[in-house]
Structure formats: structure tokens, C-alpha cells
Design a protein around this motif. Structure first.
Motif, PDB file in Angstrom:
ATOM      1  N   GLN A 143       0.829  -1.203   0.000  1.00 12.36           N
ATOM      2  CA  GLN A 143       0.000   0.000   0.000  1.00 12.36           C
ATOM      3  C   GLN A 143       0.866   1.255   0.000  1.00 12.36           C
ATOM      4  OE1 GLN A 143      -2.911   0.078   3.108  1.00 12.36           O
ATOM      5  NE2 GLN A 143      -3.817   1.995   2.439  1.00 12.36           N
ATOM      6  N   ASN A 144       1.915   1.266   0.805  1.00 14.35           N
ATOM      7  CA  ASN A 144       2.811   2.424   0.852  1.00 14.35           C
ATOM      8  C   ASN A 144       3.506   2.644  -0.487  1.00 14.35           C
ATOM      9  OD1 ASN A 144       2.169   2.817   3.541  1.00 14.35           O
ATOM     10  ND2 ASN A 144       3.940   1.690   4.311  1.00 14.35           N
ATOM     11  N   LEU A 145       3.912   1.535  -1.126  1.00 14.03           N
ATOM     12  CA  LEU A 145       4.596   1.648  -2.418  1.00 14.03           C
ATOM     13  C   LEU A 145       3.660   2.233  -3.467  1.00 14.03           C
ATOM     14  CD1 LEU A 145       7.084   1.085  -4.161  1.00 14.03           C
ATOM     15  CD2 LEU A 145       6.169  -1.211  -4.585  1.00 14.03           C
ATOM     16  N   ALA A 146       2.410   1.743  -3.490  1.00  9.75           N
ATOM     17  CA  ALA A 146       1.448   2.257  -4.460  1.00  9.75           C
ATOM     18  C   ALA A 146       1.168   3.738  -4.222  1.00  9.75           C
ATOM     19  CB  ALA A 146       0.158   1.449  -4.385  1.00  9.75           C
ATOM     20  N   GLU A 147       0.994   4.118  -2.960  1.00 11.89           N
ATOM     21  CA  GLU A 147       0.719   5.526  -2.650  1.00 11.89           C
ATOM     22  C   GLU A 147       1.916   6.408  -2.980  1.00 11.89           C
ATOM     23  OE1 GLU A 147      -0.429   5.571   1.418  1.00 11.89           O
ATOM     24  OE2 GLU A 147      -2.435   4.772   1.051  1.00 11.89           O
ATOM     25  N   GLU A 148       3.112   5.879  -2.746  1.00 10.77           N
ATOM     26  CA  GLU A 148       4.318   6.648  -3.060  1.00 10.77           C
ATOM     27  C   GLU A 148       4.440   6.885  -4.558  1.00 10.77           C
ATOM     28  OE1 GLU A 148       9.153   5.962  -2.921  1.00 10.77           O
ATOM     29  OE2 GLU A 148       7.904   4.933  -1.454  1.00 10.77           O
ATOM     30  N   GLN A 149       4.128   5.843  -5.345  1.00 10.50           N
ATOM     31  CA  GLN A 149       4.192   5.986  -6.793  1.00 10.50           C
ATOM     32  C   GLN A 149       3.126   6.948  -7.297  1.00 10.50           C
ATOM     33  OE1 GLN A 149       3.960   2.012  -8.376  1.00 10.50           O
ATOM     34  NE2 GLN A 149       6.095   1.553  -7.921  1.00 10.50           N
ATOM     35  N   LEU A 150       1.921   6.853  -6.714  1.00  9.53           N
ATOM     36  CA  LEU A 150       0.843   7.736  -7.146  1.00  9.53           C
ATOM     37  C   LEU A 150       1.118   9.188  -6.774  1.00  9.53           C
ATOM     38  CD1 LEU A 150      -2.319   5.609  -6.352  1.00  9.53           C
ATOM     39  CD2 LEU A 150      -1.529   6.318  -8.590  1.00  9.53           C
ATOM     40  N   SER A 151       1.834   9.404  -5.678  1.00 11.41           N
ATOM     41  CA  SER A 151       2.139  10.781  -5.275  1.00 11.41           C
ATOM     42  C   SER A 151       3.005  11.486  -6.308  1.00 11.41           C
ATOM     43  CB  SER A 151       2.838  10.786  -3.914  1.00 11.41           C
ATOM     44  OG  SER A 151       4.120  10.177  -3.995  1.00 11.41           O
ATOM     45  N   ASN A 152       3.743  10.699  -7.131  1.00 14.02           N
ATOM     46  CA  ASN A 152       4.563  11.295  -8.181  1.00 14.02           C
ATOM     47  C   ASN A 152       3.725  11.913  -9.288  1.00 14.02           C
ATOM     48  OD1 ASN A 152       6.968  10.545  -6.942  1.00 14.02           O
ATOM     49  ND2 ASN A 152       7.050   8.567  -7.969  1.00 14.02           N
ATOM     50  N   PHE A 194     -15.297   8.820 -22.569  1.00 13.21           N
ATOM     51  CA  PHE A 194     -14.036   9.231 -21.951  1.00 13.21           C
ATOM     52  C   PHE A 194     -14.203   9.119 -20.442  1.00 13.21           C
ATOM     53  CE2 PHE A 194     -16.784  12.862 -21.974  1.00 13.21           C
ATOM     54  CZ  PHE A 194     -16.574  13.455 -20.756  1.00 13.21           C
ATOM     55  N   ALA A 195     -13.109   9.296 -19.728  1.00  9.25           N
ATOM     56  CA  ALA A 195     -13.159   9.301 -18.265  1.00  9.25           C
ATOM     57  C   ALA A 195     -12.144  10.297 -17.746  1.00  9.25           C
ATOM     58  CB  ALA A 195     -12.873   7.906 -17.707  1.00  9.25           C
ATOM     59  N   VAL A 196     -12.491  10.969 -16.654  1.00  8.27           N
ATOM     60  CA  VAL A 196     -11.580  11.916 -16.008  1.00  8.27           C
ATOM     61  C   VAL A 196     -11.218  11.348 -14.650  1.00  8.27           C
ATOM     62  CG1 VAL A 196     -11.225  14.292 -15.256  1.00  8.27           C
ATOM     63  CG2 VAL A 196     -12.752  13.812 -17.179  1.00  8.27           C
ATOM     64  N   ARG A 197      -9.926  11.116 -14.435  1.00  4.21           N
ATOM     65  CA  ARG A 197      -9.457  10.501 -13.200  1.00  4.21           C
ATOM     66  C   ARG A 197      -8.465  11.423 -12.495  1.00  4.21           C
ATOM     67  NH1 ARG A 197     -13.296   7.919 -13.692  1.00  4.21           N
ATOM     68  NH2 ARG A 197     -13.514   5.717 -14.253  1.00  4.21           N
ATOM     69  N   SER A 198      -8.519  11.411 -11.183  1.00  2.00           N
ATOM     70  CA  SER A 198      -7.586  12.210 -10.383  1.00  2.00           C
ATOM     71  C   SER A 198      -6.717  11.287  -9.540  1.00  2.00           C
ATOM     72  CB  SER A 198      -8.345  13.179  -9.465  1.00  2.00           C
ATOM     73  OG  SER A 198      -9.074  12.463  -8.487  1.00  2.00           O
ATOM     74  N   GLN A 199      -5.702  11.893  -8.904  1.00  3.85           N
ATOM     75  CA  GLN A 199      -4.845  11.102  -8.021  1.00  3.85           C
ATOM     76  C   GLN A 199      -5.650  10.549  -6.851  1.00  3.85           C
ATOM     77  OE1 GLN A 199      -2.494  12.979  -5.035  1.00  3.85           O
ATOM     78  NE2 GLN A 199      -0.609  12.024  -5.753  1.00  3.85           N
ATOM     79  N   LYS A 200      -6.617  11.331  -6.351  1.00  3.54           N
ATOM     80  CA  LYS A 200      -7.429  10.870  -5.240  1.00  3.54           C
ATOM     81  C   LYS A 200      -8.251   9.650  -5.620  1.00  3.54           C
ATOM     82  CE  LYS A 200      -7.824  15.259  -2.744  1.00  3.54           C
ATOM     83  NZ  LYS A 200      -8.750  16.304  -2.247  1.00  3.54           N
ATOM     84  N   ASP A 201      -8.777   9.654  -6.857  1.00  2.00           N
ATOM     85  CA  ASP A 201      -9.527   8.481  -7.323  1.00  2.00           C
ATOM     86  C   ASP A 201      -8.641   7.245  -7.324  1.00  2.00           C
ATOM     87  OD1 ASP A 201     -11.759  10.076  -7.759  1.00  2.00           O
ATOM     88  OD2 ASP A 201     -11.194  10.496  -9.844  1.00  2.00           O
ATOM     89  N   ALA A 202      -7.429   7.423  -7.851  1.00  2.00           N
ATOM     90  CA  ALA A 202      -6.502   6.290  -7.899  1.00  2.00           C
ATOM     91  C   ALA A 202      -6.113   5.838  -6.500  1.00  2.00           C
ATOM     92  CB  ALA A 202      -5.257   6.669  -8.699  1.00  2.00           C
ATOM     93  N   LEU A 203      -5.879   6.802  -5.602  1.00  2.00           N
ATOM     94  CA  LEU A 203      -5.516   6.445  -4.229  1.00  2.00           C
ATOM     95  C   LEU A 203      -6.657   5.697  -3.541  1.00  2.00           C
ATOM     96  CD1 LEU A 203      -3.649   9.636  -2.960  1.00  2.00           C
ATOM     97  CD2 LEU A 203      -2.682   7.353  -3.275  1.00  2.00           C
ATOM     98  N   THR A 204      -7.897   6.114  -3.810  1.00  2.00           N
ATOM     99  CA  THR A 204      -9.046   5.429  -3.218  1.00  2.00           C
ATOM    100  C   THR A 204      -9.126   3.992  -3.697  1.00  2.00           C
ATOM    101  OG1 THR A 204     -10.265   7.511  -3.046  1.00  2.00           O
ATOM    102  CG2 THR A 204     -11.547   5.473  -2.958  1.00  2.00           C
ATOM    103  N   ILE A 205      -8.952   3.806  -5.004  1.00  2.00           N
ATOM    104  CA  ILE A 205      -9.006   2.459  -5.570  1.00  2.00           C
ATOM    105  C   ILE A 205      -7.879   1.595  -5.015  1.00  2.00           C
ATOM    106  CG2 ILE A 205      -8.804   1.123  -7.704  1.00  2.00           C
ATOM    107  CD1 ILE A 205     -10.112   3.504  -9.139  1.00  2.00           C
ATOM    108  N   VAL A 206      -6.666   2.159  -5.018  1.00  2.00           N
ATOM    109  CA  VAL A 206      -5.508   1.408  -4.518  1.00  2.00           C
ATOM    110  C   VAL A 206      -5.675   1.102  -3.038  1.00  2.00           C
ATOM    111  CG1 VAL A 206      -3.047   1.578  -4.016  1.00  2.00           C
ATOM    112  CG2 VAL A 206      -3.908   2.231  -6.255  1.00  2.00           C
ATOM    113  N   GLY A 207      -6.176   2.078  -2.262  1.00  2.00           N
ATOM    114  CA  GLY A 207      -6.384   1.853  -0.836  1.00  2.00           C
ATOM    115  C   GLY A 207      -7.383   0.750  -0.570  1.00  2.00           C
ATOM    116  N   THR A 208      -8.450   0.703  -1.375  1.00  2.00           N
ATOM    117  CA  THR A 208      -9.451  -0.350  -1.219  1.00  2.00           C
ATOM    118  C   THR A 208      -8.863  -1.721  -1.533  1.00  2.00           C
ATOM    119  OG1 THR A 208     -11.223   1.198  -1.810  1.00  2.00           O
ATOM    120  CG2 THR A 208     -11.717  -1.155  -1.976  1.00  2.00           C
TER     121      THR A 208
END
Length: 409
Positions: free
Chosen positions: A50-59, A264-278
Motif C-alpha cells: 500500500q505504501n509503495l502504491a501511494e508513493e508511486q501515485l504521489s509522483n 471518456f473518463a476523467v481521473r484524479s490522483q485521489k480516485d486512484a488512491l481510493t481504488i488502490v487503498g481499497t
């Protein structure tokens, strides 16, 4: 009436019994040791993922949005994305959406990059100068693509540091030539290390002007024009991402004349973090449950060994009762033995698990970690398991009739 045996004497007798049967005690603890070590290790690895995914997404940037072609159904089924996102869409977003600061259209493809006798398969991205600030990339050497490169469709390329090491391991790289799909490009810069996102090593990528990508590599679609892989959009600030997402969605729905499902779809970092966190949270929970099963098996092992111990110590129990020991004293002694075995096994297992987590964090890219609360809960749980599974053997020992128990003497 026989007096109640003091607690310190009960504990002392239990410890003496365990010391007298060291091998049996160690074998009894083994299940708890393995269970605790499994829980600590698996939870630590899960949190590391989880930390690795969040760290990568923060980039990606907190206020960056990604506009991608295709609807949700197509993405779920793995269907190739339709060419529904074009260069004019990115221009409209930049001109008509007030909450947007910069827009970076991008076309990506995969090709073999050659430099002399060396070659490497790499992701090639056609970008604009806005790519650098929008995606928070930096150039380590040379320069990035300029507006003049874009207008003139120059054959220039900026490469990632890992791709540079593969193609030009020694000597200068700026000004060198390489080939992409049999087209010659001049290297004008080397990117600073950025790392990987979802398995894609961004340090192996190559970047060329978007106009050059269209004219020399991908071509222009006769129906759709310049089709984009996605559009990176930088909002004015993090608080504006919600408004930007809403405005972009409405604009593209109007441009594409959409009445029902979006193309089309519009995605944000928060969306990705939510999915990854789940996903990673569920994974961590599942791993903890697997380790919990090991703890349960360890508790059953304690109960079985203690039941055997009761059978072996029948004469001892009968003699104690004949000398005045109460049933509650016998019950307490066996419960203390179970608690000591489970707690000590929990401590040893926890130490083993913490050591394993430290090794994983040191030797792999996974930042495995474990919180103090998890350690405390695991040790407490192991002790509780010892008490729970020690009740049946303790009650059996306490209920022994001293006359029957002494017959075998």
C-alpha cells in the motif's frame, strides 16, 4: 477448609512445570510462534504494498487530472480504447476551462530504440513542452522539448536515465543519434530519475515532440484526426481539482455530443488512491486472516498438548488434591501454563515477524512496515488464545477425582 493457594505460588508451580518439560513446552509454543510471525509478516508486506502504491501515485501530482478515452465498460472488458480523444479536445480544455492551469496532450506507443549495436524496447511518448511542469518531471542533462521543436516537428528526443544507461553506457549522450522505427532522432536531454508507476518504469521512456510523433511515427487518422492516448491536466491548485473535473466532463460531453454513456473518463490522483487503498486494504485484511488461521491452529495445538499433559499428570493432580489443593488451584495452574506458553510464543513469533519485515524492507523495493498497535494486538490475541484453548484442559484437570487419580500409584 483448605485455603486458596496464593497467585504467586500458582505461577511459580506453573513455571517450574514448564521448565521441567522444556521440549514439550517448545513444541507447544511452535504453532503460536508461526502464527504470530505469519500475521506480522503478512500485514507488514500488505502495508508495504500500500505504501509503495501511494508513493508511486504521489509522483503524479496532487492537482493533476488524467482524461482517458473509452468508457468504463470498455476498460473493464479490456477492449482497445476507441479514438474518442483528439488534440482539439485538449486545446478546448486549455482555452475554455477556467480552473485549469496547464494541459499536456500525449500520444504513447511502444517501439524498439536503437543506438549503434545496442537496442531496447521502450515506451515512446509524443508530448508538448507543458508535459514537464504538469507531470512534475525534471531534466538532469541537456534540455526538454521546446515550442520551436513542436512547431517545426523536429526529430529530437529526450530519454530516461535507465534508457540512457542501456543505449549509451559510456561517454557523452547529448547530440548522439538513435533510431525509433527506422527514424533517426538526435538526443537533446536526459530526464532525472522518476521511478515506476504500476509496473511502468518511467525512467526507460523516451519523449519526442507530439507533432513529430504524428508526422513520423503514428500518423493522422483520416476520420478522427490526431488521436491522443490521454490528456494530463493541471488544475489551478489541489482545491480546484473537483471543479476542474466537473468542467472538463461537461465540456467534453458537449463536444462529443454525448446523450448517454461517456466515451471518456476523467481521473484524479485521489480516485486512484481510493481504488488502490481499497484493493491493498482488502489484500492486507486477507493476509491478516490467513495469519489468524495459523494462530487458531496454534491455539488448538496448545489445547491438544495440554490435554495430553493432563493425562500424564493424573497422579500429580490426585496427590495435590489429596493434600488439600482445591479444584480452583489446579484450574488456575493449568490456565497459567497455557497463558505463559501462548504469550511467550507470541513474543517470539512477533520478534521473528518484525525481523522478517525488516529484511523485506531492506532487500526489496517494498517498504514493508508494521505499526506498534498491530504488534500489541497480535501479542494480546495470542495470550487470549492461550487462555481460551486452555480452559478445556484446565477444567478436565480440576474435575479429576483424587481417589480415582491415585489408583494408579
Amino acid at each position: 477448609m483448605a485455603r486458596k493457594l496464593p497467585l504467586n505460588e500458582t505461577v511459580g508451580m506453573a513455571l517450574n512445570t514448564l521448565r521441567a518439560n522444556r521440549l514439550r513446552s517448545l513444541l507447544t509454543m511452535l504453532g503460536i510462534v508461526i502464527g504470530n510471525a505469519s500475521v506480522i509478516t503478512l500485514v507488514g508486506v500488505g502495508r508495504g504494498a500500500q505504501n509503495l502504491a501511494e508513493e508511486q501515485l504521489s509522483n503524479l501530482g496532487a492537482n493533476v487530472l488524467f482524461v482517458v478515452p473509452g468508457n468504463n465498460d470498455a476498460r473493464r472488458r479490456g477492449v482497445a480504447f476507441p479514438k474518442t480523444l483528439v488534440l482539439e479536445d485538449s486545446e478546448a480544455i486549455a482555452e475554455q476551462v477556467p480552473s485549469v492551469k496547464r494541459v499536456a496532450p500525449q500520444i504513447s506507443t511502444t517501439a524498439v530504440v536503437q543506438a549503434g549495436s545496442r537496442s531496447s524496447s521502450s515506451s515512446i511518448s509524443g508530448v508538448t513542452p507543458a508535459f514537464l511542469p504538469v507531470r512534475s518531471f525534471e531534466v538532469a542533462r541537456g534540455r526538454f522539448i521546446s515550442q520551436q521543436d513542436l512547431r517545426s516537428a523536429r526529430s529530437v528526443v529526450v530519454i530516461g536515465p535507465d534508457l540512457r544507461d542501456k543505449l549509451f553506457p559510456t561517454g557523452p549522450v547529448i547530440g548522439q543519434n538513435l533510431r525509433i522505427k527506422d527514424q533517426s532522432f538526435s538526443v537533446i536531454g536526459v530526464m532525472a530519475p522518476k521511478g515506476a508507476v504500476f509496473g511502468n518504469n518511467q525512467d526507460e521512456n523516451a519523449y519526442i515532440p507530439l507533432s513529430t510523433m504524428v508526422s513520423r511515427l503514428t500518423g493522422r487518422d483520416p476520420t478522427y484526426g490526431v488521436s491522443l492516448s490521454f490528456i494530463s491536466v493541471e488544475a489551478l491548485d489541489e482545491a480546484s481539482t473537483g471543479a476542474a473535473k466537473f468542467q472538463i466532463t461537461n465540456l467534453l460531453r458537449q463536444r462529443h455530443r454525448i446523450l448517454r454513456d461517456d466515451d471518456f473518463a476523467v481521473r484524479s490522483q485521489k480516485d486512484a488512491l481510493t481504488i488502490v487503498g481499497t484493493i491493498t486494504g482488502g489484500l492486507t485484511l486477507m493476509l491478516a486472516a490467513i495469519g489468524g488461521v495459523s494462530l487458531l491452529v496454534g491455539g488448538i495445538g496448545i489445547m491438544n498438548i495440554m490435554l495430553v499433559s493432563v493425562s500424564e499428570r493424573t497422579e500429580e493432580i490426585g496427590l495435590r488434591k489429596a493434600l488439600g489443593a482445591r479444584s480452583s488451584d489446579v484450574l488456575s495452574q493449568f490456565l497459567v501454563e497455557s497463558l505463559v506458553l501462548a504469550t511467550l510464543g507470541g513474543v517470539i513469533g512477533t520478534a521473528t515477524g518484525l525481523g522478517t519485515v525488516a529484511v523485506v524492507a531492506a532487500l526489496t523495493p517494498l517498504p514493508a512496515t508494521i505499526g506498534a498497535s498491530v504488534v500489541l494486538v497480535t501479542v494480546t490475541l495470542s495470550g487470549s488464545i492461550g487462555l481460551f484453548f486452555g480452559v478445556i484442559p484446565a477444567r478436565r484437570a480440576a474435575r479429576l477425582d483424587p481417589i480415582v487419580a491415585l489408583r494408579s500409584l
